[in-house]
Scaffold this motif. Structure first.
Motif, short mmCIF file in Angstrom:
data_model
loop_
_atom_site.label_atom_id
_atom_site.label_comp_id
_atom_site.label_asym_id
_atom_site.label_seq_id
_atom_site.Cartn_x
_atom_site.Cartn_y
_atom_site.Cartn_z
N ALA A 414 -38.62 45.91 -31.09
CA ALA A 414 -39.41 46.90 -31.84
C ALA A 414 -38.56 48.05 -32.34
O ALA A 414 -39.02 49.20 -32.38
CB ALA A 414 -40.57 47.41 -30.99
N THR A 415 -37.34 47.75 -32.74
CA THR A 415 -36.41 48.81 -33.14
C THR A 415 -36.89 49.55 -34.37
O THR A 415 -36.90 50.79 -34.42
CB THR A 415 -35.02 48.22 -33.38
OG1 THR A 415 -34.57 47.58 -32.19
CG2 THR A 415 -34.04 49.31 -33.76
N LEU A 416 -37.31 48.82 -35.40
CA LEU A 416 -37.70 49.46 -36.66
C LEU A 416 -38.94 50.33 -36.48
O LEU A 416 -39.01 51.43 -37.01
CB LEU A 416 -37.95 48.40 -37.73
CG LEU A 416 -36.73 47.55 -38.15
CD1 LEU A 416 -37.14 46.50 -39.17
CD2 LEU A 416 -35.64 48.45 -38.72
N ALA A 417 -39.92 49.83 -35.73
CA ALA A 417 -41.15 50.60 -35.52
C ALA A 417 -40.87 51.86 -34.70
O ALA A 417 -41.39 52.94 -35.00
CB ALA A 417 -42.19 49.73 -34.83
N LEU A 418 -40.06 51.74 -33.66
CA LEU A 418 -39.76 52.91 -32.84
C LEU A 418 -38.88 53.91 -33.58
O LEU A 418 -38.93 55.12 -33.30
CB LEU A 418 -39.08 52.47 -31.54
CG LEU A 418 -39.97 51.67 -30.58
CD1 LEU A 418 -39.16 51.23 -29.35
CD2 LEU A 418 -41.18 52.48 -30.15
N ASN A 419 -38.07 53.45 -34.53
CA ASN A 419 -37.26 54.37 -35.32
C ASN A 419 -38.12 55.27 -36.20
O ASN A 419 -37.72 56.39 -36.54
CB ASN A 419 -36.26 53.61 -36.19
CG ASN A 419 -35.04 53.16 -35.41
OD1 ASN A 419 -34.79 53.63 -34.30
ND2 ASN A 419 -34.28 52.24 -35.96
N VAL A 420 -39.30 54.78 -36.60
CA VAL A 420 -40.22 55.61 -37.38
C VAL A 420 -40.66 56.80 -36.53
O VAL A 420 -40.64 57.96 -36.98
CB VAL A 420 -41.42 54.78 -37.85
CG1 VAL A 420 -42.47 55.68 -38.50
CG2 VAL A 420 -40.97 53.69 -38.81
N LYS A 421 -41.08 56.53 -35.32
CA LYS A 421 -41.46 57.62 -34.41
C LYS A 421 -40.27 58.54 -34.14
O LYS A 421 -40.43 59.76 -34.04
CB LYS A 421 -41.98 57.03 -33.11
CG LYS A 421 -42.40 58.07 -32.08
CD LYS A 421 -42.82 57.42 -30.79
CE LYS A 421 -43.13 58.44 -29.71
NZ LYS A 421 -43.47 57.82 -28.42
N ALA A 422 -39.08 57.96 -34.02
CA ALA A 422 -37.88 58.76 -33.76
C ALA A 422 -37.60 59.72 -34.90
O ALA A 422 -37.17 60.86 -34.68
CB ALA A 422 -36.68 57.84 -33.53
N CYS A 423 -37.86 59.31 -36.13
CA CYS A 423 -37.65 60.20 -37.27
C CYS A 423 -38.60 61.39 -37.20
O CYS A 423 -38.22 62.53 -37.50
CB CYS A 423 -37.85 59.43 -38.58
SG CYS A 423 -37.47 60.38 -40.06
N GLY A 424 -39.84 61.15 -36.78
CA GLY A 424 -40.77 62.26 -36.59
C GLY A 424 -40.34 63.20 -35.49
O GLY A 424 -40.52 64.42 -35.59
N GLN A 425 -39.76 62.66 -34.42
CA GLN A 425 -39.25 63.52 -33.35
C GLN A 425 -38.10 64.39 -33.84
O GLN A 425 -37.98 65.55 -33.44
CB GLN A 425 -38.82 62.65 -32.17
CG GLN A 425 -39.97 61.98 -31.45
CD GLN A 425 -39.51 61.01 -30.39
OE1 GLN A 425 -38.48 60.36 -30.53
NE2 GLN A 425 -40.29 60.88 -29.32
N LEU A 426 -37.26 63.84 -34.70
CA LEU A 426 -36.18 64.64 -35.28
C LEU A 426 -36.74 65.78 -36.13
O LEU A 426 -36.23 66.91 -36.08
CB LEU A 426 -35.26 63.76 -36.13
CG LEU A 426 -34.16 62.97 -35.44
CD1 LEU A 426 -33.23 62.37 -36.48
CD2 LEU A 426 -33.37 63.82 -34.48
N ALA A 427 -37.78 65.49 -36.91
CA ALA A 427 -38.37 66.54 -37.74
C ALA A 427 -38.94 67.66 -36.88
O ALA A 427 -38.81 68.85 -37.21
CB ALA A 427 -39.44 65.94 -38.64
N SER A 428 -39.59 67.31 -35.77
CA SER A 428 -40.09 68.33 -34.85
C SER A 428 -38.95 69.18 -34.30
O SER A 428 -39.06 70.41 -34.18
CB SER A 428 -40.86 67.68 -33.70
OG SER A 428 -41.92 66.89 -34.18
#
Length: 736
Positions: A414-428
């Protein structure tokens, strides 16, 4: 021209008043020869010099305007008649630096322009990195490419353009309207088209704009005083907001800021980032053309501290017999309430249509689907303490075609799906970074302009230095991880690195605010403004406790898989006595801290950072050794040892932090950047603190009875539960 002359006259009067104020202080001090008197005398001289420089600039401007008026008398009317010209909102000073000096030209118009991209997406060279850096650190391995800090900008002009855009957002975002049309016009709804590094830079400026507006510490920086219109803006601020006091309106603006920024993060860094990077070309083009409003449905309804690992999700997706559709069932909660057109739903799946010929046992992935709102049941999901409302959606046996609804395909990890959430964490994290940097600027302006004596106090210098170093660490980790999103090929795992950034950003954010508050005392009576902002972004996309446990379990799982045979034999040591004895003798040196530094990290850093590189290698070796010993001791029961997992997470996050700061300082020294000598000192200090913290954590893990209190915490907690929350008898009732 008349307006400019009036403004210059007002500035001259203000400078004259400031000069007379310092002259009175000098006269009253009665000690012109002492250090304080000398400093005041130098201040008076600098003010006189600034006044003389302002007069020269004013005369030069008058001559230029006179010449321009004679040559083009219709220029003013043309500008007024042309509606395409950008609207002038504030008067700012253009700052230029020459060989260490700072000089200011006369004011120029600060116009609001749409966010523009430098085209970094197409110019950055892609490299292949599939394994997570932090996961490899649990194995005692180190990717030396991370010691080369990424260089994304090629020219000075690109740097100036990004800096000007940052200042434009910082100065104007808090003042502009936030309706969809305005945000679309200014391209705030199209940040997903930028590179991740550029996107994070914009979000950092948005975070700084909040504190620049609220002035939470009751100060306005000298730079902002120069930028603001001295006739309108400064008077308006001083007349409506009492000095050094937060109003109720400011606290309400905190909630308004969150309501404005969180949807921007969801839109740009989560939903449309997933759409923009999707491999389903037809669906991607359709969504980007129509631009519907998409809700982010990731969390399960029973999530509390944070989202559960996806292998425990109840929301599941099954392939149809023809393998061209998904049948999904389940529910999703904690969706920010809004009138969405689609919901981006993440479901657990144990089927991988792209690799259907490979049999997997107990292997799960995530498939991401776009579901129209009329195909789900929408319910209210309560309200949090800040008054934000949430939605819950339910779907049962919903059949969706892959061609029209599959946004991210199902894959094993699930690397691609979890990377989406990771991008949001970076924005925070970028928002938090902007808040902290602006708070630090406000604090220095308060100390320099209102509490000059504090700047000579050792303890104040220590507090400000520690705050600066923590902000430096967050910034280094943030943009190193953002460069990973831009530089690594699709399929690279950036989940744990983003978790490390968000965890450090929130924890250091609390520390920085606490330290800066101590400087103000009663002049900063309301501390919740900035503190609550950090708290909101901490809880958004999982809090620090949840992220720490997830990171540690991922690393421990990786170590257990790679060293399964060794750990199994050591746990069954009575059956393998010879093997156990040999392994124990090999680990003697590691137990005694006599570790051989054979990774040669020193060769990849600047020579002046040798000590930082050696401490970093020590931490990597220790993490590998400690993880192995913890697994031998607890085995699968490690999941119930959260205190030990927390220590492992701290060590791993510190390794990534030291890597980012050392890499950045090495790059600064090798290229001769300004203040690179301070970069070196900060990097060495952060690496030294991480080294000392690692030795402390290792000592706690191996000497549990002497140096930690893990066994005492359950005792106190259980007794509190038994006696209604507090076990101790009141001192007045005790019998002596």
């Amino acid at each position: 021209m008349t307006t400019r002359l009036i403004q210059s006259t007002v500035r001259d009067k203000r400078l004259a008043a400031e000069m007379s104020h310092w002259c009175r202080l000098l006269a009253n001090s009665g000690a012109g020869g002492c250090v304080g008197g000398h400093q005041r005398l130098m201040c008076c001289r600098s003010i006189i010099g600034r006044q003389h420089q302002q007069q020269q600039h004013r005369h030069s401007l008058c001559r230029q305007l006179s010449t321009t008026a004679k040559s083009s008398p219709a220029s003013a009317s043309d500008t007024t008649a042309n509606p395409s010209q950008p609207m002038i909102t504030d008067e700012v000073f253009e700052e230029r630096r020459y060989s260490g000096e700072t000089r200011f030209s006369m004011p120029k118009a600060l116009d609001i322009k749409p966010i523009q991209s430098l085209g970094l997406r197409s110019t950055i060279e892609k490299i292949i990195k599939y394994e997570s850096f932090i996961e490899r650190s649990f194995l005692g391995e180190f990717d030396k490419d991370f010691l080369s800090f990424p260089i994304l900008l090629k020219t000075r002009q690109e740097f100036i353009e990004m800096t000007d855009q940052y200042e434009m957002v910082r100065q104007t975002f808090a003042k502009m309207r936030k309706d969809d049309q305005t945000l679309e016009t200014l391209a705030f709804k199209s940040l997903y088209e930028l590179s991740v590094s550029e996107m994070m830079f914009v979000f950092e400026a948005i975070g700084a704009s909040n504190q620049q507006r609220l002035s939470s510490f009751g100060t306005v920086s000298a730079e902002d005083r120069r930028r603001l219109n001295p006739i309108n803006d400064i008077n308006r601020l001083l007349s409506t907001t009492p000095e050094n006091q937060l109003t109720v309106e400011s606290l309400n603006e905190k909630k308004t800021f969150i309501e404005e920024v969180v949807p921007l993060i969801i839109h740009n860094a989560l939903t449309y980032y997933a759409v923009y990077t999707s491999s389903n070309v037809s669906l991607r083009d359709e969504i980007l053309e129509t631009k519907p409003k998409i809700g982010f449905a990731f969390c399960e309804p029973n999530d509390h501290l944070g989202s559960l690992p996806y292998i425990h999700w109840e929301s599941q997706a099954k392939l149809s017999n023809s393998a061209d559709s998904w049948l999904i069932s389940g529910s999703k909660g904690r969706i920010l309430k809004d009138n969405y057109d689609y919901y981006m739903v993440f479901c657990r799946s144990d089927e991988f249509p792209e690799e259907s010929d490979i049999k997997r046992i107990n292997q799960y992935g995530i498939v991401t689907l776009l579901v129209p709102k009329d195909q789900v049941i929408i319910e209210n999901d309560g309200t949090d303490s800040y008054g934000f409302e949430y939605q819950r959606i339910r779907f049962n046996d919903l059949l969706l075609s892959r061609e029209k609804h599959e946004l991210i395909k199902s894959e094993e990890k699930a690397t691609l799906a979890l990377n989406v959430k990771a991008c949001g964490q970076l924005a925070s994290s970028a928002i938090i970074l902007g808040i902290l940097k602006q708070l630090l600027r406000n604090t220095y302006n308060f100390v320099v302009n209102e509490r000059v004596g504090l700047s000579e106090c050792d303890i104040i210098q220590k507090i400000l230095s520690e705050s600066t170093q923590k902000i430096y660490a967050i910034e280094s980790m943030l943009y190193l991880t953002a460069a990973m999103f831009d530089s690594f090929e699709t399929g690279s795992d950036m989940t744990l690195e983003s978790i490390a950034v968000k965890t450090k950003a929130t924890e250091f954010g609390y520390d920085v605010i606490k330290n800066l508050r101590s400087i103000y005392g009663s002049r900063y009576p309301v501390s919740s403004t900035a503190h609550d902002l950090i708290n909101v972004f901490d809880s958004f996309l999982d809090c620090s406790i949840n992220n720490r446990m997830y990171l540690a379990l991922r690393g421990v799982r990786m170590h257990g898989q790679w060293n399964h045979d060794h750990i199994r034999r050591m746990r069954l040591s009575p059956l393998y006595p010879v093997y156990m004895l040999k392994s124990y003798l090999k680990s003697v040196r590691a137990r005694r801290d006599n570790i051989s530094l054979d990774l040669d990290l020193v060769g990849y850093c600047h020579p002046n950072l040798r000590s930082a590189a050696e401490w970093l290698e020590y931490c990597v070796k220790k993490l590998d050794f400690v993880t192995q010993q913890v697994l031998i001791k607890h085995g699968k029961n490690i999941i119930n040892k959260q205190q030990e997992l927390d220590r492992l997470a701290t060590m791993a996050i510190d390794i990534y932090m030291v890597t980012a700061t050392t890499s950045r300082a090495s790059h600064a020294m090798c290229t001769g950047l300004r203040n690179s000598d301070i970069d070196k000192e900060v990097a060495i200090n952060l690496s030294m603190e991480s080294f000392l913290n690692t030795t402390k954590l290792v000592d706690e893990l191996f000497n549990s009875g002497d140096t930690n209190s893990d066994h005492r915490h359950p005792m106190v907690h259980n007794r509190n539960v038994k006696y209604d929350g507090y076990f101790a008898m009141p001192t007045i009732d005790r019998i002596v």
